[in-house]
Design an enzyme around this catalytic site. Structure first.
Site, PDB file in Angstrom:
ATOM      1  N   HIS A   1      -6.567 -13.524  -0.572  1.00 24.42           N
ATOM      2  CA  HIS A   1      -7.147 -13.817   0.741  1.00 24.42           C
ATOM      3  C   HIS A   1      -7.328 -15.322   0.911  1.00 24.42           C
ATOM      4  CE1 HIS A   1      -8.898  -9.634   0.071  1.00 24.42           C
ATOM      5  NE2 HIS A   1      -8.251  -9.494   1.210  1.00 24.42           N
TER       6      HIS A   1
ATOM      7  N   LYS B   1       2.111  -9.344  -0.285  1.00 29.46           N
ATOM      8  CA  LYS B   1       1.625  -8.226  -1.100  1.00 29.46           C
ATOM      9  C   LYS B   1       1.825  -6.914  -0.332  1.00 29.46           C
ATOM     10  CE  LYS B   1      -1.128  -5.629  -3.680  1.00 29.46           C
ATOM     11  NZ  LYS B   1      -2.004  -4.916  -2.791  1.00 29.46           N
ATOM     12  N   ASP B   2       1.561  -6.948   0.969  1.00 25.99           N
ATOM     13  CA  ASP B   2       1.767  -5.792   1.838  1.00 25.99           C
ATOM     14  C   ASP B   2       3.010  -6.064   2.689  1.00 25.99           C
ATOM     15  OD1 ASP B   2      -0.951  -4.228   1.444  1.00 25.99           O
ATOM     16  OD2 ASP B   2      -1.447  -6.347   1.614  1.00 25.99           O
TER      17      ASP B   2
ATOM     18  N   MET C   1      -3.159  -9.296  -7.061  1.00 29.40           N
ATOM     19  CA  MET C   1      -4.575  -9.207  -6.706  1.00 29.40           C
ATOM     20  C   MET C   1      -4.754  -8.221  -5.561  1.00 29.40           C
ATOM     21  SD  MET C   1      -6.198 -12.898  -7.121  1.00 29.40           S
ATOM     22  CE  MET C   1      -6.046 -13.766  -8.673  1.00 29.40           C
ATOM     23  N   SER C   2      -5.818  -7.435  -5.643  1.00 27.81           N
ATOM     24  CA  SER C   2      -6.122  -6.452  -4.605  1.00 27.81           C
ATOM     25  C   SER C   2      -7.606  -6.139  -4.680  1.00 27.81           C
ATOM     26  CB  SER C   2      -5.311  -5.170  -4.856  1.00 27.81           C
ATOM     27  OG  SER C   2      -5.862  -4.101  -4.107  1.00 27.81           O
ATOM     28  N   SER C   3      -8.217  -5.937  -3.530  1.00 26.96           N
ATOM     29  CA  SER C   3      -9.639  -5.546  -3.522  1.00 26.96           C
ATOM     30  C   SER C   3      -9.818  -4.237  -4.287  1.00 26.96           C
ATOM     31  CB  SER C   3     -10.127  -5.367  -2.085  1.00 26.96           C
ATOM     32  OG  SER C   3      -9.850  -6.529  -1.331  1.00 26.96           O
TER      33      SER C   3
HETATM   34  P1  AMP Z   1      -6.687  -6.708   2.943  1.00 28.85           P
HETATM   35  O1  AMP Z   1      -8.063  -7.294   3.013  1.00 28.85           O
HETATM   36  O2  AMP Z   1      -6.385  -6.060   1.649  1.00 28.85           O
HETATM   37  O3  AMP Z   1      -6.334  -5.895   4.158  1.00 28.85           O
HETATM   38  O4  AMP Z   1      -5.700  -7.959   2.996  1.00 28.85           O
HETATM   39  C1  AMP Z   1      -5.792  -8.927   3.997  1.00 28.85           C
HETATM   40  C2  AMP Z   1      -4.576  -9.805   3.909  1.00 28.85           C
HETATM   41  O5  AMP Z   1      -4.507 -10.406   2.623  1.00 28.85           O
HETATM   42  C3  AMP Z   1      -3.265  -9.035   4.119  1.00 28.85           C
HETATM   43  O6  AMP Z   1      -2.376  -9.831   4.897  1.00 28.85           O
HETATM   44  C4  AMP Z   1      -2.767  -8.866   2.707  1.00 28.85           C
HETATM   45  O7  AMP Z   1      -1.363  -8.751   2.615  1.00 28.85           O
HETATM   46  C5  AMP Z   1      -3.232 -10.162   2.076  1.00 28.85           C
HETATM   47  N1  AMP Z   1      -3.306 -10.013   0.618  1.00 28.85           N
HETATM   48  C6  AMP Z   1      -3.972  -9.058  -0.072  1.00 28.85           C
HETATM   49  N2  AMP Z   1      -3.754  -9.215  -1.392  1.00 28.85           N
HETATM   50  C7  AMP Z   1      -2.917 -10.273  -1.543  1.00 28.85           C
HETATM   51  C8  AMP Z   1      -2.309 -10.925  -2.654  1.00 28.85           C
HETATM   52  N3  AMP Z   1      -2.514 -10.520  -3.910  1.00 28.85           N
HETATM   53  N4  AMP Z   1      -1.494 -11.972  -2.420  1.00 28.85           N
HETATM   54  C9  AMP Z   1      -1.259 -12.395  -1.151  1.00 28.85           C
HETATM   55  N5  AMP Z   1      -1.814 -11.835  -0.054  1.00 28.85           N
HETATM   56  C10 AMP Z   1      -2.627 -10.785  -0.246  1.00 28.85           C
END
Ligand code: AMP
Length: 291
Positions: A37, A149-150, A184-186
């Site tokens: 993020h 990542k997505d 990385m991922s929540s």
């Molecule tokens: P999320 O909060 O998981 O919906 O992610 C919000 C944004 O952060 C989205 O555009 C995701 O693709 C991006 N994101 C999440 N994890 C990563 C990561 N490890 N590397 C790069 N972008 C990420």
């Protein structure tokens, strides 16, 4: 850093930035920040005068059996991290603010959503496209930033913006990984220590395919098989899909000819994880924004 809980408040902030002739970058998120993020926020800050981050765990993109209620949330921690990264405003609306009673309009992107995560998570991309369309309409940014990542999500959003003539540039940012390669991922906080160790296999399996493709392997079935075999070496990991598809349209292919997405989804215990890499037979590093 300003915190806006309502659409009127963030619109007022945007109006003031525009009045000074400044540009706005939007980073849509579901919060519980990590380096992935933060890399999006840094890119937004570099490219635009003001960076707005939205934090909204969007119920529309979760299936009935999915983790909407368990999804990790910590606004105070997120607020500090965003502030330290130089974000100008956080848009942090309630579900009622985004979906008031009677809400009944949805955005459906065809084609691209009919494979990969679109099959395993029915309705997911409809929820994503709808909330991102709303966020783009609320903030009216010059640029919006999405993580690779997505990858399928980024492609869907880019398609929506083109198809609906939304006046915004979609910028994608490479996957940020832990030192051992795990993206990385929540959701990584769901993993217990044994599952966390097993999760390393995802990046290892992507690297096997990258090396094979770099060594001249063009047969998609063989590449997919090599990835599956590596993942199968970890008994804690169940494969949902491993697929190689053409970029940017995600059409099925049998041979690598142009840039292709190798995408995978697995379950480790109760946790669903995704990862991907771009295979490019031309060999050069692909600029994601040209995908
Ligand atoms: P999320 O909060 O998981 O919906 O992610 C919000 C944004 O952060 C989205 O555009 C995701 O693709 C991006 N994101 C999440 N994890 C990563 C990561 N490890 N590397 C790069 N972008 C990420």
């Amino acid at each position: 850093m300003l915190i806006c809980r309502t659409i009127n408040e963030i619109r007022e902030f945007v109006r003031q930035v525009r009045e000074r002739g400044r540009t706005i970058g939007l980073v849509p998120t579901m919060g519980y920040f990590h380096e992935g993020h933060l890399s999006l926020m840094r890119e937004a800050k570099k490219a635009c005068a003001a960076a707005v981050v939205s934090i909204f765990v969007n119920p529309l993109q979760f299936g009935p059996q999915e983790d909407f209620h368990q999804y990790p949330r910590d606004f105070e921690r997120d607020r500090k991290m965003a502030e330290e990264t130089g974000v100008d405003a956080i848009f942090y609306p309630s579900v009622e603010e985004m979906y008031p009673a009677g809400f009944s309009t949805h955005v459906e992107v065809g084609g691209l959503t009919e494979c990969l995560c679109g099959l395993s998570r029915p309705g997911h991309f409809r929820g994503v496209a709808t909330v991102v369309a709303k966020l783009l309409n609320i903030v009216l940014p010059d640029k919006a930033f999405f993580g690779w990542k997505d990858a399928q999500q980024a492609l869907v959003i880019r398609r929506m913006v083109r198809d609906l003539n939304m006046p915004v540039e979609i910028v994608t940012v490479p996957v940020v990984r832990e030192p051992d390669g795990l993206a990385m991922s929540s959701r990584n906080v769901y993993l217990d220590p044994r599952e966390r160790t097993a999760a390393r296999v995802l990046f290892r399996s992507l690297q096997i395919a990258e090396r094979a493709a770099a060594g001249g392997e063009r047969d998609v079935a063989r590449l997919q098989k090599a990835v599956r075999q590596e993942i199968a070496s970890e008994p804690l990991v169940q494969i949902e899909y491993v697929e190689i598809r053409a970029l940017p349209g995600l059409e099925p292919i049998s041979r690598l000819q142009g840039p292709a997405l190798l995408a995978l989804a697995v379950r480790i215990g109760k946790t669903r994880l995704i990862d991907n890499t771009v295979l490019n037979p031309e060999g050069d590093q692909l600029a994601f924004d040209h995908v």
